[in-house]
Design a protein around this motif. Sequence first.
Motif, PDB file in Angstrom:
ATOM      1  N   GLY A  93       0.814  -1.203   0.000  1.00  0.00           N
ATOM      2  CA  GLY A  93       0.000   0.000   0.000  1.00  0.00           C
ATOM      3  C   GLY A  93       0.846   1.249   0.000  1.00  0.00           C
ATOM      4  O   GLY A  93       1.933   1.281   0.580  1.00  0.00           O
ATOM      5  N   THR A  94       0.360   2.271  -0.684  1.00  0.00           N
ATOM      6  CA  THR A  94       1.015   3.569  -0.659  1.00  0.00           C
ATOM      7  C   THR A  94       0.177   4.509   0.184  1.00  0.00           C
ATOM      8  O   THR A  94      -1.049   4.379   0.260  1.00  0.00           O
ATOM      9  N   SER A  95       0.842   5.471   0.816  1.00  0.00           N
ATOM     10  CA  SER A  95       0.109   6.441   1.615  1.00  0.00           C
ATOM     11  C   SER A  95      -0.751   7.319   0.734  1.00  0.00           C
ATOM     12  O   SER A  95      -1.832   7.749   1.106  1.00  0.00           O
ATOM     13  N   GLY A  96      -0.267   7.591  -0.458  1.00  0.00           N
ATOM     14  CA  GLY A  96      -1.012   8.426  -1.384  1.00  0.00           C
ATOM     15  C   GLY A  96      -0.931   9.889  -1.035  1.00  0.00           C
ATOM     16  O   GLY A  96      -0.864  10.271   0.134  1.00  0.00           O
ATOM     17  N   SER A  97      -0.923  10.735  -2.052  1.00  0.00           N
ATOM     18  CA  SER A  97      -0.913  12.166  -1.803  1.00  0.00           C
ATOM     19  C   SER A  97      -2.282  12.602  -1.326  1.00  0.00           C
ATOM     20  O   SER A  97      -3.309  12.166  -1.813  1.00  0.00           O
ATOM     21  N   LEU A  98      -2.291  13.484  -0.326  1.00  0.00           N
ATOM     22  CA  LEU A  98      -3.522  14.055   0.199  1.00  0.00           C
ATOM     23  C   LEU A  98      -4.518  12.968   0.589  1.00  0.00           C
ATOM     24  O   LEU A  98      -5.728  13.082   0.372  1.00  0.00           O
ATOM     25  N   GLY A  99      -4.003  11.876   1.203  1.00  0.00           N
ATOM     26  CA  GLY A  99      -4.882  10.844   1.726  1.00  0.00           C
ATOM     27  C   GLY A  99      -5.535   9.973   0.678  1.00  0.00           C
ATOM     28  O   GLY A  99      -6.686   9.577   0.850  1.00  0.00           O
ATOM     29  N   GLN A 100      -4.840   9.671  -0.397  1.00  0.00           N
ATOM     30  CA  GLN A 100      -5.392   8.811  -1.446  1.00  0.00           C
ATOM     31  C   GLN A 100      -4.573   7.529  -1.521  1.00  0.00           C
ATOM     32  O   GLN A 100      -3.696   7.384  -2.378  1.00  0.00           O
ATOM     33  N   MET A 107      11.810  15.884  -9.538  1.00  0.00           N
ATOM     34  CA  MET A 107      11.361  17.167  -9.014  1.00  0.00           C
ATOM     35  C   MET A 107      10.516  17.045  -7.750  1.00  0.00           C
ATOM     36  O   MET A 107      10.539  17.924  -6.893  1.00  0.00           O
ATOM     37  N   GLY A 108       9.722  15.987  -7.638  1.00  0.00           N
ATOM     38  CA  GLY A 108       8.824  15.856  -6.498  1.00  0.00           C
ATOM     39  C   GLY A 108       7.449  15.445  -6.976  1.00  0.00           C
ATOM     40  O   GLY A 108       7.260  14.963  -8.095  1.00  0.00           O
ATOM     41  N   ARG A 109       6.458  15.668  -6.107  1.00  0.00           N
ATOM     42  CA  ARG A 109       5.100  15.262  -6.413  1.00  0.00           C
ATOM     43  C   ARG A 109       4.223  16.476  -6.684  1.00  0.00           C
ATOM     44  O   ARG A 109       4.601  17.621  -6.416  1.00  0.00           O
ATOM     45  N   LYS A 110       3.032  16.203  -7.185  1.00  0.00           N
ATOM     46  CA  LYS A 110       2.090  17.269  -7.502  1.00  0.00           C
ATOM     47  C   LYS A 110       1.836  18.147  -6.285  1.00  0.00           C
ATOM     48  O   LYS A 110       1.694  19.361  -6.397  1.00  0.00           O
ATOM     49  N   ARG A 111       1.774  17.533  -5.096  1.00  0.00           N
ATOM     50  CA  ARG A 111       1.485  18.305  -3.887  1.00  0.00           C
ATOM     51  C   ARG A 111       2.630  19.233  -3.497  1.00  0.00           C
ATOM     52  O   ARG A 111       2.475  20.068  -2.613  1.00  0.00           O
ATOM     53  N   ASN A 112       3.796  19.059  -4.119  1.00  0.00           N
ATOM     54  CA  ASN A 112       4.928  19.948  -3.850  1.00  0.00           C
ATOM     55  C   ASN A 112       4.944  21.153  -4.782  1.00  0.00           C
ATOM     56  O   ASN A 112       5.896  21.935  -4.755  1.00  0.00           O
TER      57      ASN A 112
END
Length: 471
Positions: free
Chosen positions: A140-147, A373-378
């Motif tokens: 399982g992944t934590s997911g960005s913003l709780g997904q 570069m990072g993730r969308k939330r960054n």
Amino acid sequence: MYASTSSCKTVHDLMTMPDALRSLSPRSSVTDIDWPPVLTRDAASLFALLTELDRTPSLNDDEFAAAQGRQLQALARHASQQSGYFLERLKRSGLNADDLCHPDSLRALPVMTRQEVQANGATLACAQVPESHGPVHETGTSGSLGQPVIVKRTGITQLFWNAFTVREHRWQQRDLSARFAAIRADLPSEGARVDDWGAPLNLLYRTGPAFALASNRPIDDQIAWLDSIEPRYLLTYPTNLSELLDRWETRGHGLDGLAQIRTIGETVTDALRERVHAVLGVPIADTYSSQEFGTIAIQAASDELYHVMAENYIVEVLDDAGEPCAEGQTGRVIVTDLHNYAMPLVRYETGDYAQPGAPGRGPRGLPTLRRIMGRKRNMIVIDGTRRWPSLNAHRYREVAPIEQYQIVQTTPETIEVRLVCAPLTRAQEHELGDIILEALEHPFRLTFAYYAQRIPLGRTGKFEEFMSLVA
């Protein structure tokens, strides 16, 4: 004539000497068989795959693309028979399994998002998996913003992960007899010592001892622990490394005997690499990985490129229009796993952003990425568009002795500035705010929050200096 006792002792000494040549020779899986080494079961499979991976540079471009295409087609045929959702994706695109026969043919299949995997996980998973692929397990992944995303993987996908882990050690030319230390989440808070560097490396090689410590320990405790064990190699998160550097700079010297730092889990900036070299005089070796796929790209001691593990993945970097990015252009990372027969992750959007390297194959016969570069939330959202933020963080200490910071976009027009320091005066908040707003180039409304020790880590034990909560 029989060898004398003294000559036998000399041979034994040579056999047990931890020299560079011996550290690269596999250890035998069979007790009391030292030479030539006899490998069995997991060790034999791992060494055989590594041997095959060593052939990659010898393939010309056409041979390489053809090999990827054959495996892509084999995966597509299996998935079209065993995965209802994959078959539905093909039909919606007017394709059949045999149409996916070359890396370029993937362009006809729309990208699959995290939301699609969440909503269709049960039918995306394959009904049957070949027994030879080993046991199926979930991650399982934590997911960005709780997904969160649940992905099924197999023994074969784990074998590739293990092989790429060993390849990274080889490419970095590490002294396997040395001490290795890890500071990250989910490790013992009191610290621990084990006899070797652990799996998968210990399947093939004898190594020195390894040491482990939880990353939520106070930085001063981490410093004292590292001083006591004097590792040659240190693995940790970039943000934790930044805090360690603060302490080493303050006391005027770093960590004796350190040769390299390995980073995981977070984005490594050019500024951090430069700071590590200035303070410690050692390089950073970074790895790009994810829970869905394992090790996607690794660095080598010879350069700072990220070499894509293209024997197992087809990696695309696409712009907002879905077109391939040019060298150095930032885009979305799309990954196809060529060997996951339990859940076909084909053209899966990871949520990460990266910059591709030069077109074609790089110096090690594999495609390359210049930067992760990072993730969308960054990315910060300004006037409805996303961009990579500049924070002017190097200037924060001009205002006050700030030990840690985190900038969080809570609404389209609001930024929360989280600080570890004594509460600032109103004048200091205005001064720091001016520095931040100058960097962001937008008149956000700023709020300030203060923490006594450390800003809490995310659900995965990682820390992000900037995060946007704006969807």
